[in-house]
Every structure is written in C-alpha cells, then in structure tokens.
Write a protein that holds these residues in place. Structure first.
Motif, mmCIF file in Angstrom:
data_model
loop_
_atom_site.group_PDB
_atom_site.id
_atom_site.type_symbol
_atom_site.label_atom_id
_atom_site.label_comp_id
_atom_site.label_asym_id
_atom_site.label_seq_id
_atom_site.Cartn_x
_atom_site.Cartn_y
_atom_site.Cartn_z
ATOM 1 N N SER A 1 -0.659 -23.018 -13.991
ATOM 2 C CA SER A 1 0.012 -22.600 -12.947
ATOM 3 C C SER A 1 0.011 -21.057 -12.915
ATOM 4 C CB SER A 1 1.481 -23.040 -13.164
ATOM 5 O OG SER A 1 1.554 -24.417 -13.294
ATOM 6 N N ASP B 1 -0.622 -27.814 -18.014
ATOM 7 C CA ASP B 1 -0.030 -27.527 -16.601
ATOM 8 C C ASP B 1 0.646 -26.085 -16.517
ATOM 9 O OD1 ASP B 1 0.728 -28.588 -14.039
ATOM 10 O OD2 ASP B 1 2.722 -29.127 -14.764
ATOM 11 N N HIS C 1 -4.693 -28.129 -10.043
ATOM 12 C CA HIS C 1 -4.715 -26.903 -10.121
ATOM 13 C C HIS C 1 -6.170 -26.349 -9.790
ATOM 14 C CE1 HIS C 1 -0.810 -26.306 -11.965
ATOM 15 N NE2 HIS C 1 -1.087 -27.350 -12.810
ATOM 16 N N ASP D 1 -3.384 -20.326 -10.854
ATOM 17 C CA ASP D 1 -3.531 -20.712 -9.307
ATOM 18 C C ASP D 1 -3.864 -19.737 -8.326
ATOM 19 O OD1 ASP D 1 -3.803 -23.410 -9.988
ATOM 20 O OD2 ASP D 1 -1.634 -23.949 -9.632
#
Length: 271
Positions: free
Chosen positions: A86, A82, A111, A89
């Motif tokens: 991030s 995660d 994502h 993205d």
C-alpha cells in the motif's frame, strides 16, 4: 549461449542487457539478517533509497525462509504484504513479491506489482496455476517438491530442468532461473553451495537469465566465521565472480555497495 531475455515492467533482464540489481526489503522481523527488516511506515522510504542507490527493482517479502525461522500464518503474511505494498502503490517502483501462497499472491495482485519470486519452483500446482493466471514474469527457484531440495550441481541442474518443463506446461514465457544457493533443507551442506557457485556458468545452458541470490548467506558466514551483519565483504567478493560467470540479476541486501561493484564490473568489460 545468448540468454533469452525476460522483461519485468519494461526492464530487460538477460539477452545482453546490463546486469540488473534487485534490492531486498523484508517485512518480517524474523529475518536472519536484522538489517534487512523494514517495518510498516518505512517501506516507501527504504524502497526509494534503494532505487536512488542503484536498484533496478525491489523484491519484497513478508515471511522469513531461513532455516529455523519462526513460522507465521498465511493470513499474517498477507496482512504484512498488503500494508507494505500500500505504501508503494503509484510510485512507479518496479516490484517483485516473494511468496509461495496463492492467498498471499491474491492480495499482492491488488497492488502495483510486476513479478513473482517463487522459491518453490512452481512445484505446488495450485500456486503454480495462480502464478500463471497472473500473467506476471517469475523468478523461479530450483526445487523438486520443496524449496531448495536439490543438493549439489547434478541435482540442481535436474531441478532447473523440471522448473523449465513446468514453465512450458503452464505457458509461462517470461522467467528468470534461480539455482537456489543456500541452506534450504537440512540435507544440504556448505560444500553444496560452493559447488553451485564454482559452476554457476552451467546454469546458463538453459538459455534463460539466471539470478544470483547469495547475499550474506550462511555458507559465506561459516567460511569466514562471521555473523550476517559482518558478511558484506565476502558477499561482494562472491558476487563479482558470479557476475563474471554470467548472472543476469543480483539480489542484494546492500544496494549501494553492490551497485558500485556492478559499475566496476561493467568498466572492466570495456575494450
């Protein structure tokens, strides 16, 4: 046989397309090759550098699958992924995610990801269904029940046949086959890996693009008597032969050097 192509984020793989280069980013400090580990906060820079060096896509994972690696929880893997995703993205970088847990895949799907890299060969029904429901293309490894549990050429061809059958049952049309070169289970030997590499062309008989994922692996190091940090030359030598035999994608820790290799290969193919 002309390979049926697979499309990942508008990137054509196989079917007469140039050999594609997949750069590896590991978010796992447990990785067998320390040079591939990228901590949170540096993921974007590493991915951008790989892209500029010639990577067509990035394969990102957060759990080491090397034999003897320190185990982590599914929650820890999900947290690492995660945080890493991030950073990527909105960048437009083509990404595959290397996991075999539906809970982690669920996090990844929040994502901008474009493919799944499944070393379990869709053998786990719950995960296989999650992958199918995602609608993403899949890099799918030769496995009967556990990752890489086929030893030698005959078993590997049978495992790939099982994988193709699973994809058909799940109505997954976009996929790339991975013959699972490497020391995945204790029963496998270095000679099993060399047999797969010598006969890599056999994996094209399924009519699907095939992934060459041999970067700095144990069987190369054992032959040369070298640790992972010193296996680049051996990896490149073997990569050239696998590309000559028809690999459609090369998964590599060493993007710039492998990109040079592929440029030379393409030049030598010109008539």
């Amino acid at each position: 046989m002309l390979q049926q192509h697979c499309t990942v984020d508008r990137l054509r793989i196989g079917g007469g397309a140039p050999v594609r280069l997949m750069g590896v980013i590991n978010c796992s400090p447990e990785s067998f090759y320390r040079g591939s580990y990228t901590p949170t906060g540096r993921i974007y820079d590493r991915a951008l550098a790989m892209q500029e060096a010639g990577a067509d896509m990035i394969d990102l994972g957060a759990r080491s699958t090397a034999p003897g690696s320190v185990p982590i929880t599914v929650a820890e893997e999900a947290e690492r992924v995660d945080a890493a995703l991030s950073e990527l993205d909105g960048t437009g970088i083509t990404l595959s995610v290397d996991t075999r847990y539906p809970e982690v895949l669920e996090v990844c799907l929040r994502h901008d990801v474009h493919a799944v890299n499944d070393i379990s060969g869709l053998a786990d029904e719950r995960y296989a269904r999650a992958v199918a429901d995602s609608g993403l293309p899949v890099f799918v490894m030769a496995s009967f029940r556990e990752p890489g549990d086929a030893a030698g050429l005959t078993e590997t061809l049978a495992a790939l046949e099982a994988v193709v059958t699973r994809c058909a049952r799940l109505e997954i049309d976009e996929y790339v086959l991975d013959p699972a070169v490497g020391r995945w289970v204790p029963e496998r030997t270095n000679e099993d890996d060399w047999e797969l590499c010598r006969n890599f062309e056999a994996f094209l008989t399924f009519g699907r693009p095939v992934l060459a994922a041999i970067s700095r692996k144990t069987f190369i190091g054992d032959l040369l008597g070298k640790e992972p940090e010193e296996r680049l030359a051996g990896t490149l030598a073997l990569t050239m032969d696998l590309v000559r035999q028809g690999a459609a994608v090369v998964r590599s820790h060493d993007v710039a050097e492998t990109a040079d290799l592929l440029r030379v290969y393409e030049k030598m193919r010109q008539t």
